[in-house]
Design a protein around this motif. Structure first.
Motif: not given
Length: 227
Positions: A80, A83, A220
């Protein structure tokens, strides 16, 4: 969560609906044909819709298979963070696509004017437009990634994907309907829309990158800071 996901996908689909293949080419085709040949434009739009739907299904199944093997890694905080960085990077990159920058570099303006043809030509044009754009359609790829990481069953993401593709081709369908009702009134406006879309194509790319970057970063950030 599901409502938020659907709103995010709808926003990405709206951005995708303004791409060259889903809006600019249909507008050109409408202006280079009479209303009696509307069926050929429908063939083009159907080809684009089916193409993107099948590509989406293939990507979803492929990414789902990858999740089965690397699911924990792809849903980790590290993933994440990647991202988030990617989203911020795309947002920052959007500022480099300034229309004035191309003029300063002395580069000519790019224009593409497709012409109406027979059914086979329309299918080929739709496939060509889809194939050329699919790798660069960041909103679509972002939507596929978001649906995949949401761990939905096939029965859940299949209708969402179909709805996404439907939203993509909704603007030209609406313009076709308006043209059928008020052709004489709408024709000059379509001409201006075509000129505007061509002139601001670089700005559309910039806005696309900015919106996709924001949505990826927001998605995210939700997992990183609010869960």
């Amino acid at each position: 969560m599901m409502i938020g996901l659907m709103l995010t996908l709808a926003a990405l689909a709206v951005v995708d609906s303004t791409s060259f293949g889903t809006l600019v080419i249909p507008v050109y085709l409408m202006l280079t044909s009479d209303r009696s040949r509307v069926s050929r434009l429908l063939i083009y739009l159907a080809t684009v819709a089916v193409f993107y739907f099948l590509v989406g299904v293939a990507l979803m199944l492929g990414l789902s298979a990858a999740l089965e093997h690397f699911g924990d890694a792809l849903r980790s905080r590290t993933a994440y963070w990647v991202q988030l960085v990617l989203g911020v990077g795309l947002f920052a990159l959007s500022f480099r696509f300034d229309p004035k920058r191309r003029a300063k570099l002395g580069k000519p303006e790019r224009r593409f004017e497709p012409r109406m043809g027979g059914p086979r030509v329309m299918v080929l044009l739709g496939l060509t437009a889809g194939a050329l754009e699919v790798a660069t359609m960041a909103p679509y790829l972002a939507a596929i990634g978001i649906m995949t990481t949401s761990e939905m069953a096939v029965g859940q993401w299949m209708p969402l994907l179909a709805g996404y593709v439907g939203i993509m081709i909704l603007p030209p369908l609406a313009l076709m309907g308006l043209r059928g009702i008020a052709g004489a009134w709408l024709e000059p406006k379509l001409e201006r829309l075509r000129d505007w879309l061509t002139k601001h194509s670089a700005s559309m790319v910039s806005w696309t990158l900015a919106i996709v970057g924001f949505l990826l970063a927001r998605d995210a950030a939700f997992y990183l800071f609010f869960q």
